[in-house]
Scaffold this motif. Structure first.
Motif, PDB file in Angstrom:
ATOM      1  N   GLU A   1     -10.597   0.622   4.624  1.00 31.13           N
ATOM      2  CA  GLU A   1     -10.851   2.050   4.771  1.00 31.13           C
ATOM      3  C   GLU A   1      -9.600   2.905   4.696  1.00 31.13           C
ATOM      4  O   GLU A   1      -9.664   4.133   4.852  1.00 31.13           O
ATOM      5  N   GLU A   2      -8.429   2.282   4.479  1.00 24.91           N
ATOM      6  CA  GLU A   2      -7.176   3.057   4.383  1.00 24.91           C
ATOM      7  C   GLU A   2      -7.207   3.997   3.177  1.00 24.91           C
ATOM      8  O   GLU A   2      -7.718   3.644   2.134  1.00 24.91           O
TER       9      GLU A   2
ATOM     10  N   TRP B   1       0.821  -1.208   0.000  1.00 23.37           N
ATOM     11  CA  TRP B   1       0.000   0.000   0.000  1.00 23.37           C
ATOM     12  C   TRP B   1       0.855   1.258   0.000  1.00 23.37           C
ATOM     13  O   TRP B   1       0.484   2.283  -0.574  1.00 23.37           O
TER      14      TRP B   1
ATOM     15  N   ASP C   1     -10.385  -2.073   8.739  1.00 21.68           N
ATOM     16  CA  ASP C   1      -9.421  -0.972   8.747  1.00 21.68           C
ATOM     17  C   ASP C   1      -8.628  -0.928   7.445  1.00 21.68           C
ATOM     18  O   ASP C   1      -8.354   0.156   6.896  1.00 21.68           O
ATOM     19  N   LEU C   2      -8.223  -2.100   6.937  1.00 22.07           N
ATOM     20  CA  LEU C   2      -7.496  -2.143   5.675  1.00 22.07           C
ATOM     21  C   LEU C   2      -8.323  -1.589   4.533  1.00 22.07           C
ATOM     22  O   LEU C   2      -7.824  -0.849   3.673  1.00 22.07           O
TER      23      LEU C   2
ATOM     24  N   GLN D   1      -7.107  -4.270  -1.687  1.00 22.65           N
ATOM     25  CA  GLN D   1      -6.622  -4.794  -0.408  1.00 22.65           C
ATOM     26  C   GLN D   1      -6.873  -6.297  -0.254  1.00 22.65           C
ATOM     27  O   GLN D   1      -6.589  -6.858   0.801  1.00 22.65           O
TER      28      GLN D   1
END
Length: 412
Positions: free
Chosen positions: A411-412, A4, A408-409, A373
């Motif tokens: 929404e990065e 990322w 969480d990943l 992701q």
């Protein structure tokens, strides 16, 4: 550096390169109006030249420069190409890579060309392959070939356990695996590759799980997903599957210690070549199901690089690769399965007992999570399941934490 971070870096470089490096990129890449550059991976790259000769003969003056790139270096090479703007006209992508490189802006949106090329319409392909063609509202690739997971089983050994055909339901699969594992020490019922990132999702789809990426909801906290993970881990908990890696699956399949496993179409030739003594004693079968008997859609797409200056000829080549005759010739050359539904009407595929199994399963094959992701999320899930299978961790707690991490990943 994590992927990322690399992609963030790439986006910045793309913005800079757009300001003044287009001519340099064109010069460095060696692109010419009469030459189409294609990056193809692994064995496909080595074999593709066998198809390009006919294309060149039918399109006088056009040349196809195929560069074969090893899979283990392909990802980094593609990242470098995106960052520099110096890439091919056409590139091959594995299905799980499409969202990542589409998000990075590496792939040309083909939407405006679809009217001129009705042969690329989504309805020409299996539903799972058509889903992979799209990212957001863009058409970012054309399915080249497809694959899917099925159940491989020893017909003779299953018959001894009371099954004259492959298990068709979750209950039958679990029952057969238990009976086969009870044959004695060193014997197991089914091999589940704990490094295969798509298998947990296949079980989840079979149990009715669906993600809602439009609303950024992965839904890993639903009963459907948790129930599927309980089923997945039950094979290890009950001793039907080996927690340790153990001996090579082909050897274990041949000697009967692991008479069932999940894999793709490439295994047909591997078994025939490496285990000729069991010819006639094994077969592939569609996945045992619960709510559905879904499996995964794999394979590869062909995309046009975002700054190709040879789009018209690149589209000609994609159209050629999409023809039924070409797809069937590629099947003969590479033993990979056609993406186009029309190709599956040919007797070569319809009348072959093994090919026909894959054709049936492909109708129920689903694309993996269409997010850049996906691979990170899948690896987080495999780590959580390993802690349960090998370390005795609590499944519900692991899935609860996994759901938070995955969300969480996303929404990065």
């Amino acid at each position: 550096m994590r992927k990322w971070l690399v992609l963030t870096f790439i986006v910045a470089l793309l913005a800079l390169s757009a300001c003044g490096n287009e001519e340099a990129a064109k010069k460095d890449s060696g692109n010419k109006d009469d030459e189409i550059t294609v990056w193809a991976m692994g064995e496909e790259g080595k074999l593709l030249k066998q198809l390009t000769d006919k294309f060149e003969k039918d399109n006088k003056g056009l040349k196809v420069d195929v560069q074969a790139i090893p899979w283990d270096s392909a990802h980094d090479k593609l990242l470098t190409a995106v960052a520099s703007g110096n890439g091919p006209d056409i590139l091959q992508l594995g299905t799980t890579w499409v969202p990542e490189f589409a998000e990075a802006g590496a792939l040309l949106d083909l939407t405006e060309y679809m009217e001129e090329h009705p042969e690329f319409a989504a309805e020409n392909y299996f539903d799972g392959a058509a889903e992979i063609m799209q990212y957001d509202d863009q058409i970012v690739g054309i399915p080249w070939y497809v694959d899917t997971r099925v159940l491989y089983y020893r017909t003779d050994i299953l018959e001894e356990a009371g099954y004259d055909k492959a298990p068709e339901t979750w209950e039958e699969l679990q029952d057969a695996a238990k009976k086969l594992a009870d044959r004695g020490e060193g014997h197991y019922g089914i091999d589940i590759d704990q490094n295969d990132q798509i298998m947990p999702f296949i079980f989840a789809w079979q149990n009715g799980y669906e993600a809602n990426l439009e609303e950024s909801k992965l839904n890993f906290d639903t009963p459907e997903f948790l129930g599927a993970m309980e089923y997945y881990t039950s094979f290890f908990k009950e001793g039907s599957s080996q927690v340790e890696q153990g001996e090579d699956i082909i050897q274990a399949f041949a000697n009967g210690k692991k008479p069932m496993f999940f894999s793709g179409p490439w295994m047909v030739n591997i078994i025939n070549e490496q285990a000729p003594d069991i010819e006639g004693k094994w077969a592939p079968a569609v996945m045992p199901g619960n709510e559905t008997n879904a499996s995964s859609m794999g394979g590869a797409t062909l995309s046009i690089f975002h700054n190709s200056e040879n789009v018209e000829n690149a589209l000609k080549f994609l159209s050629y690769m999409n023809e039924t005759e070409t797809q069937l010739e590629w099947l003969d050359i590479s033993n990979t399965l056609p993406s186009k539904l029309e190709s599956w009407e040919d007797p070569i595929l319809q009348d072959d007992p093994m090919y026909s199994v894959f054709g049936e399963q492909l109708k129920k094959a689903k694309a993996g999570l269409q997010t850049e992701q996906f691979e990170r999320i899948a690896q987080e899930l495999l780590s959580a399941l390993e802690r349960v299978n090998a370390g005795g961790a609590d499944l519900e707690k692991e899935i609860e934490q996994f759901n938070k991490t995955a969300q969480d990943l996303l929404e990065e």
